[in-house]
Write an enzyme that holds these catalytic residues in place. Structure first.
Site, mmCIF file in Angstrom:
data_model
loop_
_atom_site.group_PDB
_atom_site.id
_atom_site.type_symbol
_atom_site.label_atom_id
_atom_site.label_comp_id
_atom_site.label_asym_id
_atom_site.label_seq_id
_atom_site.Cartn_x
_atom_site.Cartn_y
_atom_site.Cartn_z
ATOM 1 N N GLU A 178 0.097 -2.082 9.364
ATOM 2 C CA GLU A 178 1.306 -2.788 9.807
ATOM 3 C C GLU A 178 1.144 -4.199 9.387
ATOM 4 O O GLU A 178 0.643 -5.010 10.262
ATOM 5 C CB GLU A 178 1.467 -2.740 11.365
ATOM 6 N N LYS A 214 3.897 0.677 8.798
ATOM 7 C CA LYS A 214 4.777 -0.091 9.842
ATOM 8 C C LYS A 214 5.264 -1.364 9.419
ATOM 9 O O LYS A 214 4.519 -2.165 9.341
ATOM 10 C CB LYS A 214 4.288 0.072 11.252
#
Length: 296
Positions: A178, A214
């Site tokens: 992420e 993400k």
């Protein structure tokens, strides 16, 4: 691969739903509790604070609407992974409901340098991964932040994320990488494009099992399609990044193949004071809305 892991892999790969992010940790917990209608004067130390947030999360994961039909996974804070809900360890309870458990493993962010915030050093990562495997967790999540379209900074973020992903994958866990682009960035589109190029380069060099990504929803809809289609990417999920739920869902629906992994946008209407019927109705409505945008 165990049967449970193969079933979890299948749920994440082809499940028609989204991933709930229930992983606010120490620093962001008071804010999450305040949003839930619990002010800071309701607790006097960390143990009481974490007890209140665990009660909130237990209420969410035991709600009838929180199941694998629309919520295919959930990212947990370490204490939530270690806790019980409805008399069962949380990861086991989730998987009984068809929800694949993930664990947040990063230890927070360094100060900004070259327009980005790298993750703090994590010497205990291997120990934490071994504990997660023992608890029946499927994968992990770790977050760093891009504030500016700085090529050197973004390269450093992607290199760090993939180096840590290698450590995680060695335990048989699926890493969610992420590198969040700050949606308030003055050059969000430039940052999106640099991040896309660096991530594609890192994926070319990646020789392990597929990873997950993400990402912040891109300024240009569809920009991350090469990542969605990439054979080394299991799934691309999006954070709400500060957008309220209606806006986050509208942006998400413009990006086919990307599903939600929302935190604040999922929980924003829930209040501690609600009775169970109100709570379940509010949570169910949010789940329906985010699910619809994820499969649009």
């Amino acid at each position: 691969m165990t049967t449970a892991n193969a079933d979890m892999l299948n749920q994440i790969k082809s499940g028609q739903g989204f991933i709930a992010a229930l992983d606010q940790s120490g620093g962001s917990t008071p804010k999450a509790l305040k949003g839930y209608g619990i002010d800071e004067d309701a607790f006097s130390n960390d143990e009481e604070m974490f007890g209140l947030i665990h009660a909130m999360r237990s209420r969410i994961v035991t709600s009838p609407c929180f199941n694998g039909e629309k919520v295919i996974g959930a990212i947990l804070f370490e204490r939530t992974m270690d806790g019980d809900a409805d008399g069962k360890p949380v990861p086991a309870l989730l998987w009984e409901r068809g929800v694949v458990p993930f664990l947040k493993v990063d230890k927070g962010l360094e100060a900004e340098e070259n327009g980005v915030q790298l993750m703090k050093a994590n010497p205990d990562l291997d120990t934490l991964c071994a504990r997660a495997v023992a608890k029946g967790v499927f994968g992990t999540k770790m977050r760093s932040v891009v504030n500016l379209a700085n090529a050197a900074g973004i390269k450093a973020i992607v290199e760090q994320q993939f180096a840590e992903a290698k450590r995680i994958a060695a335990h048989g866990l699926v890493p969610i990488i992420e590198p969040e682009v700050n949606i308030k960035s003055a050059d969000r589109d430039g940052a999106d494009r640099l991040l896309l190029a660096e991530t594609l380069a890192a994926l070319e060099a990646w020789d392990g099992a597929p990873v997950m990504l993400k990402l912040s929803l891109p300024t240009e809809a569809g920009l991350f399609q090469p990542l969605v289609d990439h054979p080394k990417v299991l799934r691309v999920v999006a954070l709400s990044g500060g957008f309220a739920r209606p806006e986050a869902c509208a942006e998400l629906a413009k990006n086919p193949g990307i599903i939600a992994s929302f935190s604040r946008a999922l929980l924003e209407d829930l209040r501690h004071q609600m009775d169970d019927a109100e709570f379940d109705k509010s949570l169910g409505g949010a789940i329906d809305e985010i699910h619809a945008a994820s499969v649009a």
